[in-house]
Write a protein that holds these residues in place. Structure first.
Motif, short mmCIF file in Angstrom:
data_model
loop_
_atom_site.label_atom_id
_atom_site.label_comp_id
_atom_site.label_asym_id
_atom_site.label_seq_id
_atom_site.Cartn_x
_atom_site.Cartn_y
_atom_site.Cartn_z
N SER A 108 -39.39 19.35 -15.57
CA SER A 108 -38.70 18.38 -14.71
C SER A 108 -37.28 18.83 -14.38
O SER A 108 -36.77 18.54 -13.30
CB SER A 108 -38.68 17.00 -15.38
OG SER A 108 -38.00 17.03 -16.61
N ASN A 109 -36.66 19.57 -15.28
CA ASN A 109 -35.32 20.08 -15.00
C ASN A 109 -35.33 21.10 -13.87
O ASN A 109 -34.35 21.24 -13.14
CB ASN A 109 -34.72 20.72 -16.26
CG ASN A 109 -34.39 19.69 -17.33
OD1 ASN A 109 -34.23 18.50 -17.03
ND2 ASN A 109 -34.31 20.12 -18.58
N THR A 152 -39.28 7.84 -4.64
CA THR A 152 -38.03 8.06 -5.36
C THR A 152 -38.23 9.16 -6.40
O THR A 152 -39.36 9.47 -6.80
CB THR A 152 -37.58 6.78 -6.09
OG1 THR A 152 -38.56 6.44 -7.09
CG2 THR A 152 -37.43 5.62 -5.11
N ASN A 153 -37.14 9.71 -6.88
CA ASN A 153 -37.23 10.76 -7.89
C ASN A 153 -37.88 10.22 -9.16
O ASN A 153 -38.66 10.93 -9.82
CB ASN A 153 -35.85 11.32 -8.21
CG ASN A 153 -35.93 12.60 -9.01
OD1 ASN A 153 -36.42 13.62 -8.54
ND2 ASN A 153 -35.47 12.56 -10.26
N GLU A 154 -37.59 8.96 -9.48
CA GLU A 154 -38.18 8.35 -10.67
C GLU A 154 -39.70 8.29 -10.57
O GLU A 154 -40.42 8.65 -11.51
CB GLU A 154 -37.61 6.94 -10.87
CG GLU A 154 -38.13 6.26 -12.13
CD GLU A 154 -37.55 4.86 -12.32
OE1 GLU A 154 -37.85 4.22 -13.34
OE2 GLU A 154 -36.78 4.42 -11.42
N ARG A 155 -40.20 7.88 -9.40
CA ARG A 155 -41.65 7.80 -9.21
C ARG A 155 -42.26 9.20 -9.13
O ARG A 155 -43.39 9.42 -9.58
CB ARG A 155 -41.99 7.00 -7.95
CG ARG A 155 -41.70 5.50 -8.10
CD ARG A 155 -42.04 4.75 -6.81
NE ARG A 155 -43.47 4.84 -6.51
CZ ARG A 155 -44.40 4.06 -7.04
NH1 ARG A 155 -44.06 3.13 -7.93
NH2 ARG A 155 -45.66 4.19 -6.70
N ALA A 156 -41.51 10.13 -8.56
CA ALA A 156 -42.02 11.50 -8.48
C ALA A 156 -42.14 12.12 -9.86
O ALA A 156 -43.07 12.89 -10.13
CB ALA A 156 -41.11 12.35 -7.59
N ILE A 157 -41.20 11.80 -10.75
CA ILE A 157 -41.28 12.28 -12.13
C ILE A 157 -42.52 11.73 -12.81
O ILE A 157 -43.21 12.43 -13.56
CB ILE A 157 -40.01 11.88 -12.93
CG1 ILE A 157 -38.80 12.69 -12.45
CG2 ILE A 157 -40.22 12.07 -14.42
CD1 ILE A 157 -38.86 14.17 -12.79
N ILE A 158 -42.85 10.48 -12.54
CA ILE A 158 -44.08 9.88 -13.09
C ILE A 158 -45.30 10.63 -12.58
O ILE A 158 -46.25 10.91 -13.33
CB ILE A 158 -44.16 8.38 -12.75
CG1 ILE A 158 -43.05 7.61 -13.47
CG2 ILE A 158 -45.54 7.81 -13.13
CD1 ILE A 158 -42.93 6.15 -13.04
#
Length: 346
Positions: A108-109, A152-158
């Motif tokens: 993720s980084n 969003t980035n948060e949802r993409a991370i999921i």
């Protein structure tokens, strides 16, 4: 008025009376442009424009050795992380959420830093530890698909985490079957298909999100009901599962396995396009293809003719037949159906 000598039309150009003025794929000269003006043609669809190319744009994208080293290190750490999760889950029957986050962190980084997904896949794909590398690739691709869909980035991370864990159920499949150096028997394939059920139960028992569990369960389901484990159709497949399905197919086809040679990255995009007619989500597939294609600009390619060149531009009506420069001349693959791109290089 913006036309330049050397511009090439992508479509036939007709005047208001329906008379053909300039045919498709015509390299315009001064006379052609004058004719278009005389017929009061307002707009012309162009396929390629030779003017304005820089030497840099015609060469493969240069990624520094430090960046490559950093990518390989992060990728390797993510592979080690999913391998640990497979091993620990096999013993305990559960996933530790904190350990999942720690294992997923190196990947993720990299999401924030990496822009050229094609270069990353070309640099990091090999045939060792297929199951683990595949999980990492699907996690990475799922993240980018979600971002390209506007999430969003948060949802993409999921989404990335869902891809990372999509095959976790394989930890309960006999390793001899998973690593068999040949085609599986019908009985063995039925056993492998159970990894979707095992993955779902494992994530549920670990009290992780239902979306992650559904992605593990449904990533082999297909719109027409031809998938598994439940042969459900489009309406019952969850949104996250649809993203992971596209990423899973792409990664599997570009990877070498004991019984299957990897296929070229551009070739597999065309296969995905064909699958979008009834098998997988068409919108997700189109978004994926449209965002992957620009990454091929500047890449070195081997043609079926044996010639090696660089992709300069893509055809707006056929992404898979780009303009290729070989030494000091150009080949428009849209005009040469006998030629295909055999392989794309870093």
């Amino acid at each position: 008025m913006d036309l330049q000598v050397g511009d090439r039309t992508s479509l036939d150009v007709f005047n208001k009376n329906g008379v053909l003025i300039v045919a498709a794929h015509t390299a315009l000269n001064a006379s052609d442009i004058n004719k278009l003006n005389l017929h009061q043609i307002d707009d012309v669809d162009l396929m390629i424009r030779f003017d304005g190319f820089t030497e840099e744009a015609q060469k493969p994208l240069n990624i520094s050795q430090d960046e490559v080293t950093q990518q390989i290190k992060a990728y390797g750490e993510a592979v080690d992380g999913i391998k640990y999760l497979f091993e620990s889950s096999s013993k305990t029957g559960k996933l530790d959420d904190a350990q999942v986050n720690e294992s997923f962190a190196p990947l993720s980084n990299q999401f924030v830093q990496e822009k050229d997904v094609v270069a990353l896949l070309l640099n990091l794909t090999n045939q060792n530890d297929y199951t683990y590398q595949h999980s990492v690739q699907v996690g990475m691709i799922s993240y980018y698909i979600a971002k390209w869909l506007g999430q969003t980035n948060e949802r993409a991370i999921i989404a990335g985490k869902a891809g990372y864990l999509h095959d976790i159920g394989k930890c309960r499949i006999d390793p001899e079957i998973l690593n068999k150096p040949g085609r599986l028997t019908d009985e063995e394939f039925e056993e492998v298909k159970k990894h979707t059920l095992h993955g779902y139960q494992l994530i549920k028992d670990s009290k992780m999100s239902e979306a992650l569990a559904q992605a593990a369960l449904q990533h082999h389901e297909r719109y027409d009901g031809s998938g598994y484990p439940y042969q459900i159709k489009e309406a019952k497949i969850q949104p996250l599962s649809k993203i992971v399905a596209v990423a899973d197919i792409y990664s599997a086809m570009i990877s070498s396995r004991v019984y299957q040679e990897k296929k070229d990255l551009l070739f597999v995009l065309r296969e995905l396009y064909l699958m979008s007619f009834g098998k997988i989500d068409p919108k997700i597939t189109q978004v994926f293809i449209r965002n992957m294609i620009p990454n091929f600009i500047g890449k070195r390619v081997l043609l079926t003719s044996g010639e090696i060149g660089y992709i300069i531009l893509t055809h707006p009506n056929d992404f898979f037949k780009p303009l290729v420069q070989i030494d000091d001349y150009f080949i428009n693959l849209a005009e040469h159906p006998e030629l295909e791109i055999e392989e794309v290089y870093v």
